[in-house]
Design an enzyme around this catalytic site. Structure first.
Site, PDB file in Angstrom:
ATOM      1  N   THR A  44      -8.086 -15.288  43.564  1.00 24.89           N
ATOM      2  CA  THR A  44      -8.702 -14.029  43.133  1.00 24.89           C
ATOM      3  C   THR A  44     -10.103 -13.882  43.703  1.00 24.89           C
ATOM      4  O   THR A  44     -10.477 -12.822  44.225  1.00 24.89           O
ATOM      5  CB  THR A  44      -8.763 -13.971  41.594  1.00 24.89           C
ATOM      6  OG1 THR A  44      -7.463 -14.207  41.063  1.00 24.89           O
ATOM      7  CG2 THR A  44      -9.269 -12.619  41.119  1.00 24.89           C
ATOM      8  N   TYR A 107       0.251  -6.593  36.766  1.00 24.75           N
ATOM      9  CA  TYR A 107       0.587  -5.179  36.620  1.00 24.75           C
ATOM     10  C   TYR A 107       1.996  -4.946  36.078  1.00 24.75           C
ATOM     11  O   TYR A 107       2.174  -4.138  35.173  1.00 24.75           O
ATOM     12  CB  TYR A 107       0.406  -4.405  37.936  1.00 24.75           C
ATOM     13  CG  TYR A 107       0.578  -2.907  37.771  1.00 24.75           C
ATOM     14  CD1 TYR A 107      -0.398  -2.147  37.142  1.00 24.75           C
ATOM     15  CD2 TYR A 107       1.732  -2.264  38.204  1.00 24.75           C
ATOM     16  CE1 TYR A 107      -0.235  -0.788  36.950  1.00 24.75           C
ATOM     17  CE2 TYR A 107       1.906  -0.907  38.015  1.00 24.75           C
ATOM     18  CZ  TYR A 107       0.918  -0.175  37.395  1.00 24.75           C
ATOM     19  OH  TYR A 107       1.085   1.174  37.201  1.00 24.75           O
ATOM     20  N   TYR A 133      -1.143 -20.432  37.239  1.00 32.28           N
ATOM     21  CA  TYR A 133      -2.453 -19.814  37.021  1.00 32.28           C
ATOM     22  C   TYR A 133      -2.291 -18.694  36.007  1.00 32.28           C
ATOM     23  O   TYR A 133      -1.599 -17.712  36.261  1.00 32.28           O
ATOM     24  CB  TYR A 133      -2.995 -19.308  38.358  1.00 32.28           C
ATOM     25  CG  TYR A 133      -4.338 -18.619  38.327  1.00 32.28           C
ATOM     26  CD1 TYR A 133      -5.193 -18.677  37.235  1.00 32.28           C
ATOM     27  CD2 TYR A 133      -4.765 -17.890  39.442  1.00 32.28           C
ATOM     28  CE1 TYR A 133      -6.421 -18.040  37.237  1.00 32.28           C
ATOM     29  CE2 TYR A 133      -5.999 -17.252  39.462  1.00 32.28           C
ATOM     30  CZ  TYR A 133      -6.818 -17.324  38.351  1.00 32.28           C
ATOM     31  OH  TYR A 133      -8.038 -16.694  38.363  1.00 32.28           O
ATOM     32  N   ARG A 138      -7.148 -10.503  33.992  1.00 32.82           N
ATOM     33  CA  ARG A 138      -6.995  -9.856  35.297  1.00 32.82           C
ATOM     34  C   ARG A 138      -5.574  -9.352  35.536  1.00 32.82           C
ATOM     35  O   ARG A 138      -5.371  -8.412  36.299  1.00 32.82           O
ATOM     36  CB  ARG A 138      -7.363 -10.837  36.426  1.00 32.82           C
ATOM     37  CG  ARG A 138      -8.817 -11.262  36.473  1.00 32.82           C
ATOM     38  CD  ARG A 138      -9.780 -10.147  36.853  1.00 32.82           C
ATOM     39  NE  ARG A 138      -9.681  -9.712  38.226  1.00 32.82           N
ATOM     40  CZ  ARG A 138     -10.674  -9.794  39.115  1.00 32.82           C
ATOM     41  NH1 ARG A 138     -11.831 -10.336  38.777  1.00 32.82           N
ATOM     42  NH2 ARG A 138     -10.520  -9.336  40.337  1.00 32.82           N
ATOM     43  N   LYS A 161      -3.909 -23.833  35.844  1.00 32.44           N
ATOM     44  CA  LYS A 161      -5.271 -23.323  35.715  1.00 32.44           C
ATOM     45  C   LYS A 161      -5.238 -22.342  34.550  1.00 32.44           C
ATOM     46  O   LYS A 161      -4.671 -21.259  34.651  1.00 32.44           O
ATOM     47  CB  LYS A 161      -5.711 -22.631  37.005  1.00 32.44           C
ATOM     48  CG  LYS A 161      -7.080 -21.958  36.910  1.00 32.44           C
ATOM     49  CD  LYS A 161      -7.427 -21.197  38.187  1.00 32.44           C
ATOM     50  CE  LYS A 161      -8.758 -20.472  38.059  1.00 32.44           C
ATOM     51  NZ  LYS A 161      -9.094 -19.686  39.290  1.00 32.44           N
ATOM     52  N   ILE A 203     -11.442 -25.077  38.071  1.00 35.61           N
ATOM     53  CA  ILE A 203     -11.374 -24.274  39.290  1.00 35.61           C
ATOM     54  C   ILE A 203     -12.427 -23.193  39.109  1.00 35.61           C
ATOM     55  O   ILE A 203     -12.276 -22.282  38.309  1.00 35.61           O
ATOM     56  CB  ILE A 203      -9.971 -23.715  39.532  1.00 35.61           C
ATOM     57  CG1 ILE A 203      -8.988 -24.877  39.749  1.00 35.61           C
ATOM     58  CG2 ILE A 203      -9.975 -22.784  40.748  1.00 35.61           C
ATOM     59  CD1 ILE A 203      -7.569 -24.458  40.064  1.00 35.61           C
TER      60      ILE A 203
END
Length: 292
Positions: A44, A107, A133, A138, A161, A203
């Site tokens: 990202t 999304y 992840y 987000r 993560k 991370i």
């Protein structure tokens, strides 16, 4: 290689928005010199959303070339179409990356079963270690601990993560996975506490501008020297928060430029340059950390 301070590396660009090889090498050299454990290329923070499929792969390969074996490279390979994530992952099968970081589909908001089938399908097309992840702020999609537990049974899904910032997730996931399943924080502000609860690293966005400090903080925390680690973390706390005063990676890219690590803070639309307010906030945080 999947412990300590792992930088979610920015993708430097020139004034025309093309990937800047010179600045990328400078960044990699900086992390090698300052103890960063590994690099995540094109996650990202690396602006995966505004790179083409071809560019995405090219940046990872350029990072591998410039790293030249001096630091492990993890490829960001997430996509919200399973077929695209598989295609990206397969490109790196024999590339030299040490693993892949794959974000939950964004999304389209799949069910928990959809998430399981998505990551299972990716893992079946590679022998590379896969790091899940989860960053619902987000993606609009939260992968629950029960789904992580199911996925952890797949041989090459080796860790996660976890970027919710919800520290209870550490306990919830640990109860459902084997002891060797890797738990990495994806939230700098709670990363120190995450490690104290059993995580093995971060991370990090902050590491882009504070590589040595993040490496030292993680090293001390993993050695059980929490008072010393916390002292460093307190100095970095304004950075942990102000690097998100505007959407990531706008502030951290400007911070890299302010420290002379990249030539420009160019981003691609729809990301726009940092505002005066954002610049002032990041400057104050860099000064608080002793970096400016």
């Amino acid at each position: 290689m999947f412990t300590g301070s792992i930088v979610a590396l920015v993708t430097p660009m020139d004034e025309n928005g093309n990937v800047c090889r010179t600045s990328l090498k400078k960044l990699i050299d900086y992390h090698v010199a300052n103890g960063t454990s590994a690099i995540v290329s094109v996650g990202t923070t690396g602006e995966s959303a505004t790179l083409s499929h071809e560019e995405h792969g090219d940046v990872v390969m350029m990072t591998l070339e410039l790293a030249d074996g001096r630091i492990p490279v993890i490829a960001g390979t997430g996509a919200n179409a399973t077929a695209e994530a598989i295609s990206l992952t397969k490109r790196f099968n024999d590339s030299g990356v040490v693993g892949c970081l794959t974000v939950t589909p964004y999304y389209n908001r799949p069910t928990q079963e959809g998430l399981f089938q998505h990551f299972k399908a990716i893992a079946e097309h590679t022998d590379l270690p896969q790091i899940l992840y989860n960053v619902p702020s987000r993606t609009g999609c939260d992968m629950l601990p029960e789904t992580v537990g199911r996925l952890a049974e797949i041989k090459n899904i080796v860790g996660i993560k976890e970027a919710t910032g919800n520290l209870s997730r550490v306990h919830q996931i640990k109860e459902l996975v084997s002891d060797d399943f890797i738990l990495l924080s994806g939230d700098d502000a709670t990363g120190m506490d995450f490690m104290q609860l059993g995580g093995v690293g971060v991370i990090s966005v902050t590491a882009n501008v504070a590589a040595r400090e993040m490496a030292d903080m993680c090293r001390l925390a993993l050695a059980g020297q929490f008072a010393e680690a916390r002292a460093i973390n307190q100095r970095l706390m304004p950075l942990h928060t102000k690097l998100f005063v505007e959407p990531n990676p706008i502030p951290v890219k400007w911070g890299c430029k302010a420290l002379g690590l990249v030539a420009t803070d160019t981003l691609r639309l729809p990301m726009t340059p940092i505002t005066d307010h954002g610049r002032e906030a990041v400057t104050a945080a860099l000064k608080h950390a002793g970096l400016l």
